[in-house]
Design a protein around this motif. Structure first.
Motif, mmCIF file in Angstrom:
data_model
loop_
_atom_site.group_PDB
_atom_site.id
_atom_site.type_symbol
_atom_site.label_atom_id
_atom_site.label_comp_id
_atom_site.label_asym_id
_atom_site.label_seq_id
_atom_site.Cartn_x
_atom_site.Cartn_y
_atom_site.Cartn_z
ATOM 1 N N TYR A 210 16.813 24.183 39.346
ATOM 2 C CA TYR A 210 15.993 23.997 40.543
ATOM 3 C C TYR A 210 15.695 25.367 41.136
ATOM 4 O O TYR A 210 16.613 26.102 41.517
ATOM 5 C CB TYR A 210 16.752 23.114 41.534
ATOM 6 N N ASP A 211 14.419 25.723 41.202
ATOM 7 C CA ASP A 211 14.007 27.039 41.690
ATOM 8 C C ASP A 211 13.318 26.894 43.034
ATOM 9 O O ASP A 211 12.214 26.376 43.118
ATOM 10 C CB ASP A 211 13.063 27.691 40.675
ATOM 11 N N ARG A 212 13.990 27.349 44.092
ATOM 12 C CA ARG A 212 13.397 27.301 45.427
ATOM 13 C C ARG A 212 13.309 28.687 46.042
ATOM 14 O O ARG A 212 13.181 28.855 47.239
ATOM 15 C CB ARG A 212 14.185 26.351 46.336
ATOM 16 N N GLY A 213 13.448 29.725 45.213
ATOM 17 C CA GLY A 213 13.424 31.090 45.714
ATOM 18 C C GLY A 213 14.794 31.503 46.226
ATOM 19 O O GLY A 213 15.778 30.780 46.075
ATOM 20 N N ASN A 214 14.849 32.671 46.827
ATOM 21 C CA ASN A 214 16.104 33.197 47.357
ATOM 22 C C ASN A 214 16.154 33.026 48.868
ATOM 23 O O ASN A 214 15.131 32.763 49.500
ATOM 24 C CB ASN A 214 16.267 34.664 46.970
ATOM 25 N N GLY A 215 17.347 33.179 49.428
ATOM 26 C CA GLY A 215 17.510 32.958 50.855
ATOM 27 C C GLY A 215 18.410 33.977 51.518
ATOM 28 O O GLY A 215 19.051 34.810 50.858
ATOM 29 N N THR A 216 18.439 33.901 52.844
ATOM 30 C CA THR A 216 19.263 34.791 53.639
ATOM 31 C C THR A 216 20.043 33.977 54.664
ATOM 32 O O THR A 216 19.652 32.866 55.018
ATOM 33 C CB THR A 216 18.401 35.817 54.405
ATOM 34 N N LYS B 171 7.581 35.556 49.481
ATOM 35 C CA LYS B 171 7.343 36.323 48.252
ATOM 36 C C LYS B 171 7.342 37.827 48.552
ATOM 37 O O LYS B 171 6.670 38.279 49.463
ATOM 38 C CB LYS B 171 6.006 35.900 47.643
ATOM 39 N N ASP B 172 8.133 38.566 47.797
ATOM 40 C CA ASP B 172 8.238 40.028 47.886
ATOM 41 C C ASP B 172 8.770 40.526 49.235
ATOM 42 O O ASP B 172 8.580 41.684 49.591
ATOM 43 C CB ASP B 172 6.890 40.707 47.590
ATOM 44 N N GLU B 173 9.428 39.668 50.002
ATOM 45 C CA GLU B 173 9.975 40.068 51.294
ATOM 46 C C GLU B 173 11.393 40.602 51.129
ATOM 47 O O GLU B 173 12.191 40.045 50.377
ATOM 48 C CB GLU B 173 9.983 38.859 52.237
ATOM 49 N N ALA B 174 11.709 41.666 51.833
ATOM 50 C CA ALA B 174 13.062 42.209 51.812
ATOM 51 C C ALA B 174 13.994 41.261 52.566
ATOM 52 O O ALA B 174 13.612 40.731 53.619
ATOM 53 C CB ALA B 174 13.080 43.592 52.453
ATOM 54 N N PRO B 175 15.212 41.035 52.072
ATOM 55 C CA PRO B 175 16.142 40.120 52.743
ATOM 56 C C PRO B 175 16.403 40.470 54.212
ATOM 57 O O PRO B 175 16.457 39.590 55.059
ATOM 58 C CB PRO B 175 17.416 40.225 51.902
ATOM 59 N N GLU B 176 16.547 41.759 54.539
ATOM 60 C CA GLU B 176 16.821 42.142 55.926
ATOM 61 C C GLU B 176 15.644 41.806 56.839
ATOM 62 O O GLU B 176 15.824 41.333 57.961
ATOM 63 C CB GLU B 176 17.163 43.627 56.042
ATOM 64 N N VAL B 177 14.429 42.004 56.354
ATOM 65 C CA VAL B 177 13.237 41.654 57.141
ATOM 66 C C VAL B 177 13.215 40.152 57.411
ATOM 67 O O VAL B 177 12.956 39.706 58.532
ATOM 68 C CB VAL B 177 11.952 42.098 56.396
ATOM 69 N N CYS B 178 13.535 39.370 56.391
ATOM 70 C CA CYS B 178 13.555 37.909 56.520
ATOM 71 C C CYS B 178 14.574 37.465 57.558
ATOM 72 O O CYS B 178 14.256 36.663 58.447
ATOM 73 C CB CYS B 178 13.865 37.274 55.164
ATOM 74 N N ILE B 179 15.786 37.992 57.499
ATOM 75 C CA ILE B 179 16.830 37.469 58.383
ATOM 76 C C ILE B 179 16.613 37.901 59.826
ATOM 77 O O ILE B 179 16.957 37.169 60.754
ATOM 78 C CB ILE B 179 18.252 37.809 57.874
ATOM 79 N N ILE B 180 16.017 39.060 60.035
ATOM 80 C CA ILE B 180 15.676 39.476 61.402
ATOM 81 C C ILE B 180 14.638 38.523 61.987
ATOM 82 O O ILE B 180 14.740 38.107 63.143
ATOM 83 C CB ILE B 180 15.218 40.948 61.424
ATOM 84 N N ARG B 181 13.645 38.152 61.189
ATOM 85 C CA ARG B 181 12.626 37.187 61.626
ATOM 86 C C ARG B 181 13.251 35.817 61.889
ATOM 87 O O ARG B 181 12.985 35.168 62.906
ATOM 88 C CB ARG B 181 11.534 37.062 60.557
ATOM 89 N N GLU B 182 14.124 35.364 60.984
ATOM 90 C CA GLU B 182 14.752 34.053 61.127
ATOM 91 C C GLU B 182 15.639 33.987 62.368
ATOM 92 O O GLU B 182 15.700 32.954 63.036
ATOM 93 C CB GLU B 182 15.558 33.699 59.877
ATOM 94 N N LYS C 172 19.619 32.810 45.079
ATOM 95 C CA LYS C 172 20.643 33.792 45.437
ATOM 96 C C LYS C 172 20.566 33.975 46.950
ATOM 97 O O LYS C 172 19.489 34.107 47.515
ATOM 98 C CB LYS C 172 20.400 35.134 44.761
ATOM 99 N N MET C 173 21.727 33.960 47.608
ATOM 100 C CA MET C 173 21.793 34.153 49.054
ATOM 101 C C MET C 173 22.218 35.582 49.368
ATOM 102 O O MET C 173 23.156 36.099 48.762
ATOM 103 C CB MET C 173 22.794 33.174 49.680
ATOM 104 N N PHE C 174 21.515 36.186 50.320
ATOM 105 C CA PHE C 174 21.842 37.507 50.836
ATOM 106 C C PHE C 174 22.407 37.280 52.235
ATOM 107 O O PHE C 174 21.701 36.774 53.113
ATOM 108 C CB PHE C 174 20.599 38.387 50.887
ATOM 109 N N LEU C 175 23.679 37.604 52.438
ATOM 110 C CA LEU C 175 24.368 37.259 53.674
ATOM 111 C C LEU C 175 24.643 38.497 54.521
ATOM 112 O O LEU C 175 25.124 39.520 54.015
ATOM 113 C CB LEU C 175 25.667 36.515 53.367
ATOM 114 N N PHE C 176 24.349 38.367 55.812
ATOM 115 C CA PHE C 176 24.381 39.475 56.753
ATOM 116 C C PHE C 176 25.270 39.159 57.950
ATOM 117 O O PHE C 176 25.569 37.999 58.231
ATOM 118 C CB PHE C 176 22.969 39.747 57.290
#
Length: 195
Positions: free
Chosen positions: A42-48, A90-101, A129-133
């Motif tokens: 199951y491919d749903r992309g990566n997360g933070t 798509k092509d978003e850096a994990p840190e940018v994503c989690i700051i927005r979230e 894959k999860m990137f955890l901050f």
């Protein structure tokens, strides 16, 4: 791995919210035997995900929301208590994503976050894959009530809990989300919040 894998064929079984593949392949075992195997992936992309913590108040920010897969597994109510999290664009850096979230889901504007873990939560079935901050927060960073985006059909309750209470909820199986457990344990092991 190239000398252990061959004849990889991916077929799409479903392509709605995410993509479900059937992957057929030949795998070489340690004894030299080649076997043809088949798996679904199951491919749903990566997360933070992020644990926001406040040292002076000894609190953390968590979320509570309905999760249909959890409901399907255990139809008691499907509510899940989790750290703030989100899917990478798509092509978003994990840190940018989690700051927005953090701003969208819990209403805190943070300037930066420290990545402390990377993990697969279910590598036998899900590609994510999860990137955890972690990041410190204080009341001055709260810019809105959070709750998620209506356009994404989110209805998120923001919880500010004493760290001790969050740990108790984890030990009492009220918090059973893997990324949340890992980040709470990281905070405990690394003494992010003084006793």
């Amino acid at each position: 791995m190239e000398d252990k894998l061959r004849n990889i064929q991916k077929n799409i079984l479903a392509n709605e919210w995410a993509t479900l593949y059937r992957v057929d392949y030949d795998y070489k075992f340690e004894n030299g035997d080649w076997r043809t195997l088949s798996r679904e992936s199951y491919d749903r992309g990566n997360g933070t995900g992020i644990l926001l913590y406040n040292k002076s108040k000894k609190t953390v920010i968590l979320t509570k929301q309905f999760r249909m897969p959890a409901y399907v597994n255990t139809p008691a109510d499907g509510m899940s208590i989790e750290v703030c999290a989100g899917a990478l664009d798509k092509d978003e850096a994990p840190e940018v994503c989690i700051i927005r979230e953090a701003e969208e889901e819990v209403g805190y504007k943070i300037e930066s976050a420290k990545k402390v873990l990377e993990c697969y939560t279910s590598p036998g079935a899900v590609t994510e894959k999860m990137f955890l901050f972690i990041a410190e927060y204080d009341d001055s960073m709260k810019i809105n009530d959070g709750g998620g985006l209506e356009i994404e059909n989110e209805e998120i309750e923001v919880l500010e809990l004493p760290f001790d209470k969050a740990m108790e909820m984890m030990h009492n199986f009220e918090i059973i989300d893997a990324k949340t457990i890992m980040l709470l344990q990281y905070a405990e092991i690394n003494k992010l919040i003084p006793a």
